[in-house]
Scaffold this active site. Structure first.
Site, short mmCIF file in Angstrom:
data_model
loop_
_atom_site.label_atom_id
_atom_site.label_comp_id
_atom_site.label_asym_id
_atom_site.label_seq_id
_atom_site.Cartn_x
_atom_site.Cartn_y
_atom_site.Cartn_z
CE LYS A 87 -7.10 -0.32 6.22
NZ LYS A 87 -7.95 0.18 5.12
CG HIS A 141 -1.90 0.96 1.42
ND1 HIS A 141 -1.65 2.26 1.82
CD2 HIS A 141 -3.23 0.87 1.24
CE1 HIS A 141 -2.81 2.91 1.89
NE2 HIS A 141 -3.77 2.10 1.53
CB CYS A 164 -3.82 3.18 -1.51
SG CYS A 164 -4.99 4.47 -1.17
CG ASP A 222 0.72 -2.47 6.28
OD1 ASP A 222 -0.23 -2.60 7.07
OD2 ASP A 222 0.65 -1.82 5.22
CD GLN A 244 -6.69 -4.61 4.07
OE1 GLN A 244 -7.62 -5.36 4.37
NE2 GLN A 244 -6.88 -3.34 3.76
N1 PLP Z 1 -1.61 -0.83 4.64
C1 PLP Z 1 -2.53 -1.59 4.04
C2 PLP Z 1 -2.17 -2.96 3.56
C3 PLP Z 1 -3.82 -1.08 3.87
O1 PLP Z 1 -4.75 -1.85 3.26
C4 PLP Z 1 -4.12 0.22 4.34
C5 PLP Z 1 -5.46 0.78 4.13
O2 PLP Z 1 -6.18 0.42 3.23
C6 PLP Z 1 -3.13 0.95 4.97
C7 PLP Z 1 -1.88 0.38 5.10
C8 PLP Z 1 -3.38 2.31 5.51
O3 PLP Z 1 -4.24 2.27 6.61
P1 PLP Z 1 -4.76 3.61 7.27
O4 PLP Z 1 -5.32 4.44 6.15
O5 PLP Z 1 -5.80 3.16 8.23
O6 PLP Z 1 -3.61 4.28 7.93
#
Ligand code: PLP
Length: 407
Positions: free
Chosen positions: A227, A124, A365, A201, A204
């Protein structure tokens, strides 16, 4: 999950009974954010109505109650992640802020020109851009692990990227586009053989599969409350104590200090060193309530049921002519990205919306990943444990209609 359990679970989420354009809402955009159970929303209300006061520095009843609730929430997050010390949990605004914190503070302490950072092609943007910014600031190089045709990380490539210049590895546990569950335990083990720390990270993964940071031996693990059925605007960074003690604070201000004079400031101990300013103590208690809610159902039960939805959804999608599923990893979470023939994903998403079905379309993203696949984007349906096979059936009927209209 049996029928009765599903009915009860769906009753916990009032929004699922909403109508959109006079149609029953079918919410398949759970990878973007999840809906909130009644208990989480009620927790926010109770906190504001019964013990709202600024925490840590108040000597009065309300402040003590609010402080206790906030610190108990930290313990809940630590237990949920299998962290051994509650001081290793830092509250942040979410995954994005947690990665920025590590990229900035770790980068400041440990990186010098010529060093390398490893990420993967399926990240992401929030696990790419903070590292890129660090690379620009300090003259480092970003190295990228590629994927195979199924959308699985190529561990042979990864092994060749790990070298004496590598300072940190930062990869997603689960891809938000492909649903691939990455072999993070192995990724961490290989990095540790060379004394390289790893950030995972977990945006998900944490909502869908059992995660234990101690078993994984992760150095940093990050995720967002929204999430996992919790409130927006809060998340957590798990960091091993040795790393959190070794890196400087991310932001300066109240709470994160021990003493301040114009000559010198000394910093507070963990976890407060990384929590400048008034924390989101209302959000943290609602976050803990969300974790309690999913634990009551059981993460293994959630994972098994969502896997059923994934298999059923995949099978039914394949009925559609021209269907191309993007991401066919052997280990997959309940995310299905797809394209149909030459139809633009946005057109599919827009028409599904008019039929009451919420999916996401576009880059999600993850533009470098989408570019590397040579596609214009995808339609993404992502399931949560409150979704049903009947909803998937309705989605397939709607999709067939939409594809018929657009072909
Ligand atoms: N990393 C992953 C794999 C994501 O799917 C997302 C959000 O869709 C993020 C990071 C970013 O999360 P946040 O916008 O809650 O900071």
């Amino acid at each position: 999950m049996n029928k009765q359990e599903l009915i009860e679970i769906r009753n916990d989420f009032p929004i699922l009974a909403e109508k959109v354009y006079n149609k029953d809402l079918i919410y398949f955009d759970n990878a973007a954010t999840t809906q909130k159970p009644r208990c989480v929303v009620e927790k926010i209300e109770q906190s504001y109505y019964h013990y709202n006061a600024n925490i840590h520095r108040g000597a009065h009843f309300l402040s003590i109650k609010a402080t206790e609730a906030h610190e108990a929430a930290r313990t809940s997050v630590a237990e949920f992640l299998g962290a051994t010390k509650r001081e290793e949990i830092i509250f942040t605004r979410g995954t994005t802020e947690a990665i920025n914190l590590v990229a900035t503070s770790f980068g400041e302490a440990f990186c010098k020109p010529g060093d390398e950072i490893i990420v993967s092609v399926l990240e992401h943007h929030s696990n790419i851009v903070p590292w890129q910014m660090l690379c620009e600031r300090k003259g480092l190089k970003l190295r990228v692990i590629s994927i195979n045709d199924r959308g699985e990380l190529d561990l042979e490539v990864y092994k060749t990227l790990l070298n004496e210049k590598t300072r940190i590895v930062s990869v997603a546990h689960v891809s938000n586009v492909l649903g691939t569950i990455n072999p993070v335990k192995e990724i961490i083990r290989l990095a540790h053989e060379k004394d390289i720390p790893v950030l995972i990270d977990g945006a998900q993964s944490v909502p869908h599969i059992h995660v234990n940071v101690t078993e994984l031996d992760a150095d940093f693990y990050v995720f967002s409350a929204h999430k996992i059925y919790g409130p927006t605007g809060i998340g957590a960074l798990y960091g091993k104590e040795k790393w959190l003690n070794a890196i400087p604070p991310y932001q300066g201000g109240g709470e994160m200090i021990k003493s301040v004079t114009f000559e010198k400031t000394t910093y507070n101990e963990l976890p407060f060193k990384f929590e400048a300013g008034t924390p989101d103590y209302i959000g943290s208690t609602a976050f803990a309530e969300a974790l309690r809610y999913v634990q009551q159902i059981g993460m293994d039960k959630i994972a098994a049921y969502e896997h059923e939805l994934l298999s059923y959804g995949t099978e039914r999608l394949m009925e559609i002519e021209g269907m191309r599923i993007i991401g066919t990893a052997r280990e997959k979470s309940s995310v299905i990205s797809f394209l149909v023939g030459n139809i633009h994903p946005y057109d599919i998403g827009m028409l599904l919306d008019k039929l009451g079905i919420a999916v996401r379309t576009g880059f999600h993203c993850a533009q470098p990943l989408i570019d590397s696949l040579g596609i214009p984007g995808t339609v993404r349906a992502s399931f949560a444990f409150y979704n049903t096979k009947e909803e998937i059936d309705a989605f397939i009927t709607a999709l067939k209609r939409v594809v018929g209209m657009l072909s």
